[in-house]
Design an enzyme around this catalytic site. Structure first.
Site, PDB file in Angstrom:
ATOM      1  N   CYS A  45      31.624  24.339  33.712  1.00 12.95           N
ATOM      2  CA  CYS A  45      32.560  24.825  34.731  1.00 12.95           C
ATOM      3  C   CYS A  45      31.817  25.770  35.674  1.00 12.95           C
ATOM      4  CB  CYS A  45      33.750  25.526  34.050  1.00 12.95           C
ATOM      5  SG  CYS A  45      35.110  25.805  35.197  1.00 12.95           S
ATOM      6  N   GLY A  46      30.828  25.216  36.376  1.00 10.56           N
ATOM      7  CA  GLY A  46      30.029  25.989  37.328  1.00 10.56           C
ATOM      8  C   GLY A  46      30.396  25.617  38.753  1.00 10.56           C
ATOM      9  N   SER A  78      31.577  30.554  32.772  1.00 15.89           N
ATOM     10  CA  SER A  78      32.186  29.222  32.828  1.00 15.89           C
ATOM     11  C   SER A  78      33.539  29.224  32.096  1.00 15.89           C
ATOM     12  CB  SER A  78      31.247  28.172  32.231  1.00 15.89           C
ATOM     13  OG  SER A  78      30.714  28.634  31.024  1.00 15.89           O
ATOM     14  N   LYS A 109      18.882  19.758  34.321  1.00 16.39           N
ATOM     15  CA  LYS A 109      17.931  20.039  33.229  1.00 16.39           C
ATOM     16  C   LYS A 109      18.567  19.830  31.850  1.00 16.39           C
ATOM     17  CE  LYS A 109      15.529  23.814  31.054  1.00 16.39           C
ATOM     18  NZ  LYS A 109      15.366  25.249  30.882  1.00 16.39           N
ATOM     19  N   GLN A 110      19.880  20.047  31.760  1.00 17.06           N
ATOM     20  CA  GLN A 110      20.570  19.978  30.465  1.00 17.06           C
ATOM     21  C   GLN A 110      21.106  18.583  30.157  1.00 17.06           C
ATOM     22  OE1 GLN A 110      20.303  22.533  28.670  1.00 17.06           O
ATOM     23  NE2 GLN A 110      19.798  24.110  30.187  1.00 17.06           N
ATOM     24  N   HIS A 132      25.188  13.729  40.175  1.00 16.81           N
ATOM     25  CA  HIS A 132      23.805  13.538  40.647  1.00 16.81           C
ATOM     26  C   HIS A 132      23.133  12.676  39.580  1.00 16.81           C
ATOM     27  CE1 HIS A 132      20.000  14.217  42.572  1.00 16.81           C
ATOM     28  NE2 HIS A 132      19.513  15.034  41.653  1.00 16.81           N
ATOM     29  N   GLU A 221      17.392  18.042  50.052  1.00 20.15           N
ATOM     30  CA  GLU A 221      17.425  19.438  49.596  1.00 20.15           C
ATOM     31  C   GLU A 221      16.040  20.089  49.632  1.00 20.15           C
ATOM     32  OE1 GLU A 221      19.413  18.569  45.952  1.00 20.15           O
ATOM     33  OE2 GLU A 221      17.606  18.409  44.749  1.00 20.15           O
TER      34      GLU A 221
END
Ligand SMILES: NC(=O)C1=CN([C@@H]2O[C@H](COP(=O)(O)OP(=O)(O)OC[C@H]3O[C@@H](n4cnc5c(N)ncnc54)[C@H](OP(=O)(O)O)[C@@H]3O)[C@@H](O)[C@H]2O)C=CC1
Ligand SMILES: CC[C@](O)(C(C)=O)C(=O)O
Ligand SMILES: [Mg+2]
Ligand SMILES: [Mg+2]
Length: 491
Positions: A45-46, A78, A109-110, A132, A221
């Protein structure tokens, strides 16, 4: 796991890279029905997780959040985000087994760890979604055969996903179905319903592929969206200080300047942004941007090449394995730059003054947008996608700098974007060192030219206007902006 893109044949690489269709609004006439009544569980929840969830709930969907146990136990941000907004929160074991759709909105990354943990708990025939595709495309994550895998990727920061929705609109969104994981053929209907749930359909949806999303998103980006705005902020600020401009004024001109000049671009493309300058200033900005394009072209091409070959993702993953040493060092160094540490002064700067005293910034934006667009389209990315990842998103990122400078930009964007931003910035600053030696306050910090002599050569001005207006990013941009405006009244 092997890089998925690199396992494809050349034919398949080109096919997936070139997959991009701007969808018609009638294709969303079923609204959210494909997801209505389904249990949708968001992991994380970011930035994206909270804002997408709020929009989908307001669109009538059943949303809850699953967080790692430590986040719940420690009531981390979060957990606070989800519970203060009235969402049900549970552990993976509590929520995943009953979920029809699991939306993975944790940092890239996670993803391998998170997906490896949730996948065994997912019920047969459920759907896994991403915003993504790094995990699928660059890490080559294999997903259970019975699961459907989709992507709904808003082309903007999470904060804007919510703000635009509240305004009754949405943000352009890219959707995709992973060709290896669509066992029931329901992926597209669900991705469309999801895009309706976030409001994306009101702004324009591109039917794309995981591959095209990843390669274009990374390129945008790293270069124009974040990298060049960071380099430009630091170089322009340092130059003004070197030349004796008041630090508070210099800080303010940069902090709010990107937002103001790219607002002009948002409405009328590079053409309008450049038209906001006087004729002599426009000619100067054009000349500077041509020079910048020549200097920076190899760097933009290198970033595109490294993204395509997988070199970029390989090196970033090495940093992940090294506890983010580079990322954290570079983040700390950014916080120490003079621009970041100098508060904006109290001087009033009018909207026009940001253009008149920021000719170099205008030149940097034009050069960066065109170079990013060119590098993407030369590599097989379709113009519409390249437009969203260059011109369209630059003003949205500039807004974050206006809020709290580079720190805020790098906080709001994903860690993946932040890493690429620093990589570009570190290569670009030395590349522009000689160019910057020739820069003075006439093009950054003070108004350009002599107010009494505003004459220009007609033929030169006509040629410049033609070059600006005929660039392919302007052609596709005019069409996309017209269809976005046309879609707005439908709401
Ligand atoms: N930032 C953006 O605007 C955009 C992001 N994206 C994509 O959206 C996805 C999410 O990115 P973003 O919103 O920036 O992420 P954030 O860093 O803002 O949020 C991450 C969330 O994931 C949780 N999390 C972190 N590590 C783990 C873990 N190991 N297990 C479970 N939960 C974890 C965090 O909670 P906690 O640490 O408390 O457990 C937090 O709630 C990424 O794929 C990104 O590329 C796409 C478009 C734009
Ligand atoms: C521009 C950065 C981004 O791709 C985004 C906000 O769209 C990200 O990864 O954060
Ligand atoms: Mg993006
Ligand atoms: Mg990104």
């Amino acid at each position: 796991m092997a890089n998925y893109f690199n396992t494809l044949s050349l034919r398949d690489k080109l096919k997936q890279l070139g997959q991009c269709r701007f969808m018609d609004s009638w294709e969303f006439s079923d609204g959210v029905s494909a997801l209505k009544g389904k249990k949708i569980v968001i992991v994380g929840c970011g930035a994206q997780g909270l804002n997408q969830g709020l929009n989908m709930r307001d669109s009538g969907l059943d949303i809850s959040y699953t967080l790692r146990e430590s986040a719940i136990a420690e009531k981390r941000q979060s957990y606070v985000n989800a519970t203060e907004n009235g969402f049900a929160v549970g552990t993976y074991e509590d929520l995943i087994p009953n979920a029809d759709v699991v939306i993975n909105l944790t940092p890239d990354k996670q993803h391998t760890a998170v997906v490896s943990a949730v996948m065994p708990l997912m019920k047969k025939g459920a759907t896994l979604s991403y915003s993504h595709g790094f995990n699928i495309v660059e890490e080559g994550m294999n997903i259970r055969e019975d699961l459907t895998v989709i992507m709904v990727a808003p082309k903007c920061p999470g904060s804007e996903v919510r703000e635009e929705y509240k305004r009754g609109f949405g943000v352009p969104t890219l959707i995709a179905v992973h060709p290896n994981n669509d066992p029931e053929g329901k992926g597209l209907a669900q991705a469309k319903a999801y895009a309706v749930g976030t409001g994306g359909d009101r702004a324009g949806v591109l039917m794309s592929s995981f591959v095209a999303e990843v390669k274009s998103d990374l390129m945008g980006e790293q270069t124009i969206l974040c990298g060049l705005l960071q380099t430009g902020s630091i170089l322009c600020f340092d130059k003004m200080i070197e030349k004796g401009i008041d630090p508070g004024y210099a800080s303010k001109l940069i902090q709010y300047g990107w937002e103001t000049i790219t607002e002009g671009m948002k409405y009328g493309g590079i053409t309008n942004m450049m038209d906001r300058l006087s004729n002599p200033a426009k000619i100067k900005a054009f000349e500077l941007s041509e020079e910048l394009k020549d200097i920076m072209r190899p760097l933009f091409q290198k970033h595109m090449d490294d993204i395509m070959t997988g070199h970029f993702s390989k090196t970033m993953m090495e940093d992940w394995a090294n506890d983010d040493k580079n990322l954290l060092t570079w983040r700390a160094a950014t916080g120490e730059t003079a621009f970041e540490k100098t508060p904006a002064g109290n001087d009033e700067i009018s909207e026009q003054e940001f253009y008149d005293n920021g000719v170099l910034m205008v030149a940097m934006v034009r050069a960066g947008v065109e170079l990013a667009f060119e590098a993407m389209t030369e590599s097989g990315i379709i113009a519409e996608s390249a437009y969203y990842e260059s011109l369209h998103e630059t003003p949205l990122i500039a807004n974050t700098i206006a809020r709290k400078k580079l720190f805020e930009m790098n906080r709001v964007i994903s860690d993946t974007a932040e890493y690429g931003c620093y990589l570009f910035d570190h290569a670009c600053k030395p590349l522009l060192a000689d160019f910057m030696k020739g820069i003075d306050t006439a093009v950054i910090g003070k108004p350009f030219g002599n107010a009494k002599n505003t004459g220009v050569d007609n033929a030169r001005l006509i040629a410049i206007n033609k070059a600006l207006r005929e660039h392919p990013v302007e052609i596709v941009g005019a069409r996309l902006r017209a269809s976005m405006t046309a879609m707005k009244p439908i709401v």
